[in-house]
Enzyme design. Structure first.
Site: not given
Ligand code: SPV
Ligand code: MG
Length: 552
Positions: A42-44, A54, A81, A83, A110, A116, A118-119, A154, A185
């Site tokens: 996970s990027g986050l 992130d 992930d 990105d 994505e 980017k 974080n979403s 994504r 997402h």
């Molecule tokens: C991540 O885990 O880095 C994701 C998922 O991309 S989210 O944080 O839900 O965007």
């Molecule tokens: Mg991510």
């Protein structure tokens, strides 16, 4: 089988694939240990673990390093992930080459602009054009070497507020470009948005979801609407943050860690996760150079014949006798460990269930009541191919004595004491006597130029005399010495099994010293190392008191 192929098989399977986010080897191992199918790199989580937002602050190399470390730590596939692909389609090509080479099973790209955010961060959620992102998908699919490696596209249209039609249009274009799955997402609080998308998508390609905001949803409901993979992207790191905060806060407040001890993992669990036990097993197999030494401690008999110890040694084997807070066996193991001897095998009989010292193997001898000590020793020696120390279970010794005998490097070496032999007075145990070809006169102070001397006679045939030498109960066998023991033991066993001679009975009760006598009489050389201190046996209550006064 490659991890990419494993992941392909999971996609081919009926069941929904369950994936959890991780950010290092430890969290990836916990994901695997909990039974999930794959790890989401996970990027986050990784950004959080580095203490940065992130938002593409970390580089591709940073993310790839962590993904690779996780991949090495687990046997389940890693879905990375990635990105937006760390730049344009050129960066995507480079990225796919690197990730695939590192053994990552799938990458997820994505359709946002680089850099980017974080979403779940309100405000700037800028989408790339469809054509630009399709270019990246084509580049990625073209760059992969194996057919199994997967590229997940994504769709962020629902996150950016561009609506359901746009999300479907984009998903269709990415699937047409060759994406192996679509991650749709959503930051909705309910499953409705995803359910509508899935319904209109008509299973055109596998769907992946990340139920962070719609956390109420059950896996069976996701399965029902044809979701193929679910990613619990961040629950692991959120759990660890909360748990660490609570524990650290409590230690700070209480001024002790006592109150949280039962709420945190044990050190044993930590070592398990490290793979410490496997490493120890490997060490035994692969670090066994010709220098490897095993210590064999016969401790099967009871000590009930010694009246002064009757009460003390009734409930425990003598090896577990407490000498100022540490058992006799523990004190033996400490000295042996200091001499780099870690493979310690104690033969237990009487009250053997009471024997417990960390790292010491217990070998049972069920015949200890009817058979002599050599049989106990052979219970352990039969599986040993290395050199071995044989040390009586009631003997204490110092580090110097062990180093001295280690330096002798003969096949069979006994440590014998040159000081005055403690006589066979009253209830005392009979000393085991040795005659050598060296000077036998006992002396209080001595300097031996050559302290190794050959055995001339040993055991019961040596008459008790003041100036005889006493076997300490400490003996070293080279690899060849171990072989001599095994070969001759097997030979005597066969001989006595066949013969009807009265000696057959004595074989059963044979002690180590009797066995040594037979070896000597058969022509095997036995050497004696002269010592005049550094050991004691605990036989009587006086011995025990003395030991307790030495080890304060
Ligand atoms: C991540 O885990 O880095 C994701 C998922 O991309 S989210 O944080 O839900 O965007
Ligand atoms: Mg991510």
């Amino acid at each position: 089988m490659s991890k990419a192929k494993k992941l392909r098989e999971l996609f081919a399977n009926e069941k929904i694939i369950r994936v959890v986010g991780a950010h290092n080897a430890l969290s990836a191992k916990l994901v695997e240990g909990a039974g999930f199918d794959a790890v989401w790199s996970s990027g986050l989580e990784i950004s959080t673990s580095f203490g940065v937002p992130d938002a593409n602050i970390l580089t591709m190399t940073d993310f790839l390093n962590v993904s690779s470390i996780m991949n090495e730590a687990v046997s389940i596939p890693i879905v990375a992930d990635c990105d937006t692909g760390f730049g344009n389609s050129n960066n995507v090509i480079h990225m796919v080459k690197k990730y695939e080479a590192a053994g990552i099973a799938a990458v997820c790209l994505e359709d946002k602009y680089f850099p980017k955010v974080n979403s779940f961060i309100p405000g700037r959620q800028e989408l790339a054009s469809i054509s630009e992102f399709v270019g990246k998908i084509l580049a990625a699919k073209n760059a992969q070497l194996s057919k199994d490696f997967m590229v997940i596209a994504r769709v962020e249209a629902l996150i950016a507020g561009w609506g359901m039609d746009e999300a479907l249009r984009r998903a269709g274009a990415y699937a047409d470009a060759g994406a192996d799955a679509i991650l749709i997402h959503s930051k909705s609080k309910t499953i409705d948005e995803i359910a509508e998308f899935a319904k209109r998508w008509k299973n055109m390609s596998p769907l992946v979801v990340v139920p962070t905001t719609y956390c109420d949803v059950h896996i069976d409901d996701l399965s029902r609407i044809n979701i193929k993979m679910v990613i619990y992207a961040n629950q692991g790191i959120r759990a660890s943050i909360k748990s660490m905060q609570e524990v650290l806060g409590r230690i700070h407040k209480d001024g002790t860690s006592r109150n949280i001890e039962n709420h945190i993992s044990t050190m044993e669990e930590v070592f398990c996760l490290q793979g410490m036990h496997k490493m120890k097993e490997d060490e035994l197999v692969y670090s066994s150079t010709s220098d490897k030494i095993v210590a064999v401690i016969p401790a099967a008999g009871d000590h009930l014949e010694e009246y002064s110890m009757k009460d003390i040694s009734k409930d425990i084997p003598i090896t577990m006798l407490d000498i100022n807070g540490k058992s006799l066996l523990q004190r033996q193991a400490d000295i042996l460990n200091r001499s780099k001897i870690y493979d310690i095998r104690v033969i237990g009989g009487y009250k053997k269930e009471k024997i417990s010292v960390e790292g010491v193997k217990i070998i049972p001898n069920l015949e200890y009541e009817t058979r002599g000590m050599i049989h106990s020793i052979m219970c352990a020696l039969k599986d040993i191919k290395d050199s071995a120390f044989i040390i009586y279970g009631d003997t204490l010794f110092d580090y110097l004595l062990i180093s001295k005998i280690l330096n002798t490097r003969r096949d069979i070496t006994l440590a014998v004491d040159t000081s005055n032999v403690i006589g066979d007075a009253g209830t005392g145990k009979k000393p085991e006597l040795v005659l050598t070809d060296g000077p036998v006169k006992s002396r209080r102070r001595s300097l031996h130029q050559d302290s190794l001397h050959a055995v001339k006679d040993i055991g019961s045939s040596v008459k008790y005399a003041k100036d005889n030498l006493q076997f300490t109960g400490i003996m070293f066998l080279s690899q060849k010495g171990v072989e001599i023991f095994k070969k001759n033991y097997a030979k005597y066993e066969k001989e006595y099994a066949r013969s009807k001679s009265p000696e057959a009975g004595t074989f059963c009760r044979m002690n180590l010293i009797d066995f040594l006598k037979k070896l000597h009489d058969s022509g095997y050389g036995i050497d004696c190392l002269y010592v005049n201190s550094g050991w004691m046996e605990i036989h009587s209550l006086d011995d025990y008191k003395l030991a307790c006064s030495i080890f304060k």
